[in-house]
Design a protein around this motif. Structure first.
Motif, PDB file in Angstrom:
ATOM      1  N   ARG A  76       0.948  -1.269   0.002  1.00 22.67           N
ATOM      2  CA  ARG A  76      -0.121   0.047   0.204  1.00 22.67           C
ATOM      3  C   ARG A  76       0.747   1.106  -0.008  1.00 22.67           C
ATOM      4  NH1 ARG A  76      -4.080   1.500   4.928  1.00 22.67           N
ATOM      5  NH2 ARG A  76      -5.808   3.038   3.774  1.00 22.67           N
ATOM      6  N   GLN A  77       2.172   1.185   0.771  1.00 17.18           N
ATOM      7  CA  GLN A  77       2.945   2.292   0.642  1.00 17.18           C
ATOM      8  C   GLN A  77       3.872   2.316  -0.532  1.00 17.18           C
ATOM      9  OE1 GLN A  77       2.684   4.604   2.704  1.00 17.18           O
ATOM     10  NE2 GLN A  77       0.728   3.450   3.799  1.00 17.18           N
ATOM     11  N   GLY A  78       3.690   1.490  -1.422  1.00 15.88           N
ATOM     12  CA  GLY A  78       4.557   1.543  -2.701  1.00 15.88           C
ATOM     13  C   GLY A  78       5.777   0.545  -2.708  1.00 15.88           C
ATOM     14  N   PHE A  79       5.884  -0.094  -1.772  1.00 18.23           N
ATOM     15  CA  PHE A  79       6.945  -1.211  -1.786  1.00 18.23           C
ATOM     16  C   PHE A  79       6.791  -2.280  -2.346  1.00 18.23           C
ATOM     17  CE2 PHE A  79       7.683   1.308   1.882  1.00 18.23           C
ATOM     18  CZ  PHE A  79       9.023   1.498   2.049  1.00 18.23           C
ATOM     19  N   ARG A  80       7.688  -2.966  -3.375  1.00 16.90           N
ATOM     20  CA  ARG A  80       7.404  -4.334  -3.969  1.00 16.90           C
ATOM     21  C   ARG A  80       8.046  -5.267  -3.272  1.00 16.90           C
ATOM     22  NH1 ARG A  80      11.509  -1.155  -6.761  1.00 16.90           N
ATOM     23  NH2 ARG A  80      13.371  -2.695  -7.123  1.00 16.90           N
ATOM     24  N   PRO A  81       7.598  -6.661  -3.422  1.00 18.44           N
ATOM     25  CA  PRO A  81       8.331  -7.904  -2.508  1.00 18.44           C
ATOM     26  C   PRO A  81       9.607  -7.923  -3.101  1.00 18.44           C
ATOM     27  CG  PRO A  81       6.601  -8.458  -4.094  1.00 18.44           C
ATOM     28  CD  PRO A  81       6.520  -7.049  -4.204  1.00 18.44           C
ATOM     29  N   CYS A  82      10.380  -8.562  -1.981  1.00 17.06           N
ATOM     30  CA  CYS A  82      11.757  -8.849  -2.353  1.00 17.06           C
ATOM     31  C   CYS A  82      11.830 -10.076  -3.018  1.00 17.06           C
ATOM     32  CB  CYS A  82      12.515  -9.070  -0.778  1.00 17.06           C
ATOM     33  SG  CYS A  82      14.295  -9.542  -1.061  1.00 17.06           S
ATOM     34  N   LEU A  83      12.751 -10.246  -3.853  1.00 17.60           N
ATOM     35  CA  LEU A  83      13.029 -11.579  -4.696  1.00 17.60           C
ATOM     36  C   LEU A  83      13.572 -12.567  -4.116  1.00 17.60           C
ATOM     37  CD1 LEU A  83      13.267 -10.134  -8.278  1.00 17.60           C
ATOM     38  CD2 LEU A  83      11.384 -10.815  -7.397  1.00 17.60           C
ATOM     39  N   LYS A  84      14.303 -12.175  -2.974  1.00 20.91           N
ATOM     40  CA  LYS A  84      15.337 -13.138  -2.159  1.00 20.91           C
ATOM     41  C   LYS A  84      14.574 -13.752  -1.301  1.00 20.91           C
ATOM     42  CE  LYS A  84      20.080 -13.612  -0.672  1.00 20.91           C
ATOM     43  NZ  LYS A  84      21.323 -13.159  -0.548  1.00 20.91           N
ATOM     44  N   CYS A  85      14.082 -12.960  -0.378  1.00 22.83           N
ATOM     45  CA  CYS A  85      13.332 -13.990   0.992  1.00 22.83           C
ATOM     46  C   CYS A  85      11.969 -13.990   0.615  1.00 22.83           C
ATOM     47  CB  CYS A  85      13.232 -12.746   2.139  1.00 22.83           C
ATOM     48  SG  CYS A  85      12.438 -11.310   1.933  1.00 22.83           S
ATOM     49  N   ARG A  86      11.257 -13.418  -0.570  1.00 26.79           N
ATOM     50  CA  ARG A  86       9.892 -13.971  -0.821  1.00 26.79           C
ATOM     51  C   ARG A  86       8.779 -13.848   0.436  1.00 26.79           C
ATOM     52  NH1 ARG A  86       9.871 -18.966  -4.351  1.00 26.79           N
ATOM     53  NH2 ARG A  86       7.650 -18.225  -4.910  1.00 26.79           N
ATOM     54  N   PRO A  87       8.367 -12.673   0.494  1.00 23.45           N
ATOM     55  CA  PRO A  87       7.384 -12.430   1.554  1.00 23.45           C
ATOM     56  C   PRO A  87       6.027 -13.510   1.421  1.00 23.45           C
ATOM     57  CG  PRO A  87       8.251 -10.421   0.766  1.00 23.45           C
ATOM     58  CD  PRO A  87       8.724 -11.287  -0.128  1.00 23.45           C
ATOM     59  N   GLU A  88       5.874 -13.826   0.079  1.00 25.09           N
ATOM     60  CA  GLU A  88       4.337 -14.616   0.154  1.00 25.09           C
ATOM     61  C   GLU A  88       4.752 -15.986   0.811  1.00 25.09           C
ATOM     62  OE1 GLU A  88       6.945 -15.284  -3.740  1.00 25.09           O
ATOM     63  OE2 GLU A  88       6.660 -13.753  -2.365  1.00 25.09           O
ATOM     64  N   LEU A  89       6.030 -16.350   1.099  1.00 26.66           N
ATOM     65  CA  LEU A  89       6.420 -17.584   1.807  1.00 26.66           C
ATOM     66  C   LEU A  89       6.187 -17.505   3.476  1.00 26.66           C
ATOM     67  CD1 LEU A  89       9.525 -18.986  -0.159  1.00 26.66           C
ATOM     68  CD2 LEU A  89       7.120 -19.095  -0.631  1.00 26.66           C
ATOM     69  N   ALA A  90       6.141 -16.297   3.842  1.00 26.16           N
ATOM     70  CA  ALA A  90       6.265 -16.035   5.489  1.00 26.16           C
ATOM     71  C   ALA A  90       4.916 -16.691   5.926  1.00 26.16           C
ATOM     72  CB  ALA A  90       6.040 -14.616   5.825  1.00 26.16           C
ATOM     73  N   PRO A  91       5.049 -17.100   7.247  1.00 22.35           N
ATOM     74  CA  PRO A  91       3.909 -17.802   8.085  1.00 22.35           C
ATOM     75  C   PRO A  91       2.840 -16.570   8.297  1.00 22.35           C
ATOM     76  CG  PRO A  91       6.035 -17.831   9.533  1.00 22.35           C
ATOM     77  CD  PRO A  91       6.286 -17.381   8.022  1.00 22.35           C
ATOM     78  N   GLY A  92       1.732 -16.648   8.848  1.00 22.34           N
ATOM     79  CA  GLY A  92       0.658 -15.775   9.247  1.00 22.34           C
ATOM     80  C   GLY A  92       0.800 -15.572  10.814  1.00 22.34           C
ATOM     81  N   PHE A 188       0.572  -5.854 -12.429  1.00 27.12           N
ATOM     82  CA  PHE A 188       1.759  -6.377 -11.949  1.00 27.12           C
ATOM     83  C   PHE A 188       2.987  -5.321 -12.193  1.00 27.12           C
ATOM     84  CE2 PHE A 188       5.411  -9.434 -11.550  1.00 27.12           C
ATOM     85  CZ  PHE A 188       4.767 -10.170 -10.840  1.00 27.12           C
ATOM     86  N   CYS A 189       2.950  -4.548 -13.345  1.00 24.23           N
ATOM     87  CA  CYS A 189       4.122  -3.725 -13.727  1.00 24.23           C
ATOM     88  C   CYS A 189       3.792  -2.587 -12.711  1.00 24.23           C
ATOM     89  CB  CYS A 189       4.094  -3.409 -14.952  1.00 24.23           C
ATOM     90  SG  CYS A 189       4.427  -4.785 -16.234  1.00 24.23           S
ATOM     91  N   ASP A 190       2.739  -2.272 -12.765  1.00 24.91           N
ATOM     92  CA  ASP A 190       2.225  -0.886 -11.872  1.00 24.91           C
ATOM     93  C   ASP A 190       2.641  -1.103 -10.311  1.00 24.91           C
ATOM     94  OD1 ASP A 190       0.745   1.849 -11.547  1.00 24.91           O
ATOM     95  OD2 ASP A 190      -0.582   0.364 -10.366  1.00 24.91           O
ATOM     96  N   ARG A 191       2.405  -2.143  -9.646  1.00 26.75           N
ATOM     97  CA  ARG A 191       2.380  -2.506  -8.462  1.00 26.75           C
ATOM     98  C   ARG A 191       4.134  -2.656  -8.203  1.00 26.75           C
ATOM     99  NH1 ARG A 191      -0.635  -4.491  -3.997  1.00 26.75           N
ATOM    100  NH2 ARG A 191      -2.287  -3.330  -4.899  1.00 26.75           N
ATOM    101  N   TYR A 192       4.657  -3.705  -8.980  1.00 23.10           N
ATOM    102  CA  TYR A 192       6.005  -4.340  -8.561  1.00 23.10           C
ATOM    103  C   TYR A 192       6.956  -3.528  -9.434  1.00 23.10           C
ATOM    104  CZ  TYR A 192       3.628  -7.936  -6.214  1.00 23.10           C
ATOM    105  OH  TYR A 192       2.802  -8.793  -5.421  1.00 23.10           O
ATOM    106  N   ARG A 193       6.681  -2.676 -10.584  1.00 18.89           N
ATOM    107  CA  ARG A 193       7.755  -2.293 -11.303  1.00 18.89           C
ATOM    108  C   ARG A 193       8.617  -3.083 -11.972  1.00 18.89           C
ATOM    109  NH1 ARG A 193       6.925   1.036  -6.952  1.00 18.89           N
ATOM    110  NH2 ARG A 193       8.958   0.345  -5.848  1.00 18.89           N
ATOM    111  N   LEU A 194       8.022  -4.236 -12.161  1.00 16.26           N
ATOM    112  CA  LEU A 194       8.704  -5.442 -12.888  1.00 16.26           C
ATOM    113  C   LEU A 194       7.519  -5.870 -13.757  1.00 16.26           C
ATOM    114  CD1 LEU A 194      11.170  -6.809 -10.292  1.00 16.26           C
ATOM    115  CD2 LEU A 194      11.846  -5.756 -12.284  1.00 16.26           C
ATOM    116  N   SER A 195       7.787  -6.305 -14.900  1.00 17.33           N
ATOM    117  CA  SER A 195       7.025  -7.342 -15.793  1.00 17.33           C
ATOM    118  C   SER A 195       7.127  -8.755 -15.301  1.00 17.33           C
ATOM    119  CB  SER A 195       7.573  -7.187 -17.040  1.00 17.33           C
ATOM    120  OG  SER A 195       8.773  -7.921 -17.475  1.00 17.33           O
ATOM    121  N   PRO A 196       5.991  -9.621 -15.464  1.00 17.12           N
ATOM    122  CA  PRO A 196       5.875 -10.990 -15.258  1.00 17.12           C
ATOM    123  C   PRO A 196       7.140 -11.735 -15.845  1.00 17.12           C
ATOM    124  CG  PRO A 196       3.746 -10.255 -15.615  1.00 17.12           C
ATOM    125  CD  PRO A 196       4.614  -9.050 -15.972  1.00 17.12           C
ATOM    126  N   SER A 197       7.602 -11.228 -17.089  1.00 13.24           N
ATOM    127  CA  SER A 197       8.761 -11.929 -17.578  1.00 13.24           C
ATOM    128  C   SER A 197       9.977 -11.698 -16.948  1.00 13.24           C
ATOM    129  CB  SER A 197       8.686 -11.584 -19.068  1.00 13.24           C
ATOM    130  OG  SER A 197       8.726 -10.181 -19.260  1.00 13.24           O
TER     131      SER A 197
END
Length: 503
Positions: A76-92, A188-197
């Motif tokens: 929400r504050q404009g940060f994109r997820p780290c590709l190394k630690c991958r926030p989507e893997l974190a426990p809830g 994807f590009c708008d939020r993460y400033r990277l393309s899916p490819s």
């Protein structure tokens, strides 16, 4: 270990008993201690990414760090997820109060695709609260609105599919919930400033759907995997699930949008990495977020063992990594709980296996011990009481099972995404043959309620010889809000110090 790192570890431990101040969060970030994984996320102004506390990148300066209660809040504050630690893997986070419970169940409903066909007021109505109340508790828990959380989850799921599978981009967009590839690329590009490819190092457009997909889920150590796998193996229902070579395997059906998605899943722990590998069959690929959410609950991957141990004290010392085994589907476990009444664990598993063989649909899997799906409520309700008795049930339990299935099939009973646990327990005890033990056991495991206590359980009563149930309840008050975990430790025979009954 450097003196500075030691100070970081000490300050980080304080995070469990204090507010998430910037200083405490930064100390936890310095220590890379896994017990803080998922409790907050770090936005780094100098790079524009947000990380988990366990991230091994070069630690940024304190003035460049800001802290958020969820991935959605960081995005929400404009940060994109780290590709190394991958926030989507974190426990809830484990819900321990009413507000947390509402937010957790709302998040699960969102992850299961509820907002794809409904709006926020309808989500609030499903929970039995106002839209305003939902937004308030959601903001308190996650630092974002339900809509922002849903958008974040869709993008993080797409990122997971891009990094963990070779699915074509069009397939990724569709399974992440986007209406078109164009819309997917734009968001994807708008939020993460990277393309899916760019996220995916190699793109295989047009490749065939693989037989299975692999994902990883993190947890906070310690975790007693030997105990958990033995627990699962001793209760495995023939034809539905098995434990082999250190992995748990089972069939699974996920309902979404009125459509059934059958398949299988295999979970293999990687203790040295504090994570599990979840292998999902291709048939379940459209519902991956819900599959992963169910595996999180089944293996209690969101538990906070240090918080639990601090409350349980000496009771948790022998086995600090004990987790609360969950369930896949409320109806499935409710059936199991009824079958466990007044019989051994082995006998209950045998009865469940007979029921599955009687009316569970056949499914092809690569595993010899997994060949059927758990029967639906409609399938069980269609069996007359006399037929249910043929699998070895008494007339009373057969009638109880038939009533349970009939009420679930007719929509008169809610066994999934339960918010008001006490009301749901009361509703269950209104059914013939379901007493307080069975209803509380369902709350404990099917709904992942951490504060259920089985004061009338035979083993618990043996551990509290000379105590009345009311005295046992009074003694157990010291273990709130983790009394479900206290039950597990008591079942293991952990010594306890007893005062005179009634004191």
């Amino acid at each position: 270990m450097s003196e500075f790192r030691q100070r970081g570890l000490i300050a980080a431990r304080m995070l469990c008993v204090m507010e998430l101040t910037d200083a405490a969060c930064y100390a936890a970030f310095l220590s890379h201690d896994r017990k803080f994984d998922g409790r907050f996320f770090i936005g780094v102004a100098s790079t524009g990414v947000y990380c988990r506390p366990v991230c091994s990148v070069r630690t940024p300066k304190p003035e460049n760090c800001s802290y958020y209660p969820s991935a959605a809040a960081a995005e929400r504050q404009g940060f994109r997820p780290c590709l190394k630690c991958r926030p989507e893997l974190a426990p809830g986070l484990a819900p321990v109060d009413a507000g947390g419970r509402y937010a957790k169940v709302a998040a699960r409903l969102i992850e299961s695709g509820f907002l794809a066909d409904h709006n926020c007021p309808q989500l609030a109505a499903r929970l039995g609260i106002t839209d305003r109340h939902l937004r308030r508790i959601f903001a308190e828990q996650f630092g974002a609105s339900p809509i922002e959380y849903a958008q974040s989850q869709r993008l993080l799921n797409a990122k997971r599919l891009l990094m963990d599978t070779d699915l074509p981009l069009l397939q990724v967009a569709h399974e992440a919930g986007f209406s078109s590839l164009r819309r997917f690329n734009e968001m994807f590009c708008d939020r993460y400033r990277l393309s899916p490819s760019e996220i995916r190092q190699r793109q295989q457009a047009g490749s065939a759907l693989p037989a299975s997909l692999q994902f990883r889920l993190a947890y906070r150590p310690p975790y007693d995997w030997d105990w958990m796998m033995n627990f699962m193996a001793s209760r495995a229902m023939k034809g539905l699930e098995t434990v082999e070579a250190g992995s748990y395997v089972r069939s699974l059906t996920i309902m979404q949008g009125g459509k059934a998605h059958p398949g299988w899943v295999r979970v293999t722990p990687e203790p040295t990495q504090s994570r599990v590998v979840v292998e999902v069959s291709a048939g379940l690929s459209p519902v991956v977020p819900e599959v992963l959410a169910q595996m999180r609950q089944l293996f209690d991957l969101d538990a906070e063992p240090q918080d639990i141990a601090e409350v349980l004290g000496e009771l948790a010392l022998p086995r600090p990594g004990l987790r609360l085994p969950g369930a896949v589907g409320g109806f499935e476990f409710a059936v199991r709980a009824v079958l466990e009444q007044q019989v051994s664990v082995k006998a209950a598993a045998t009865l469940a296996g007979r029921l599955i063989e009687r009316c569970g649909e056949v499914i092809e899997t690569p595993f010899a011990g997994v060949c059927r799906l758990f029967p639906s409520a409609e399938a069980v309700a269609a069996l007359p009481v006399e037929v249910l008795r043929e699998i070895g049930l008494s007339r009373q339990r057969a009638h109880c099972l038939h009533t349970l299935a009939s009420q679930q099939a007719q929509g008169l009973l809610r066994l999934d995404f339960v918010v008001d646990v006490e009301a749901a327990i009361t509703r269950l005890t209104e059914l013939p043959g379901i007493g307080i033990w069975t209803a509380t056991y369902i709350a404990m495991r099917a709904w992942g309620w951490p504060d259920a206590f089985l004061a009338t359980d035979l083993i618990i009563r043996q551990r509290f010889a000379g105590y009345k149930p009311i005295d046992i309840e009074r003694h157990a008050e010291r273990w709130r809000p983790w009394r479900s975990y206290a039950v597990l430790h008591l079942w293991q025979g952990t010594p306890i110090r007893l005062t005179e009954p009634g004191l």
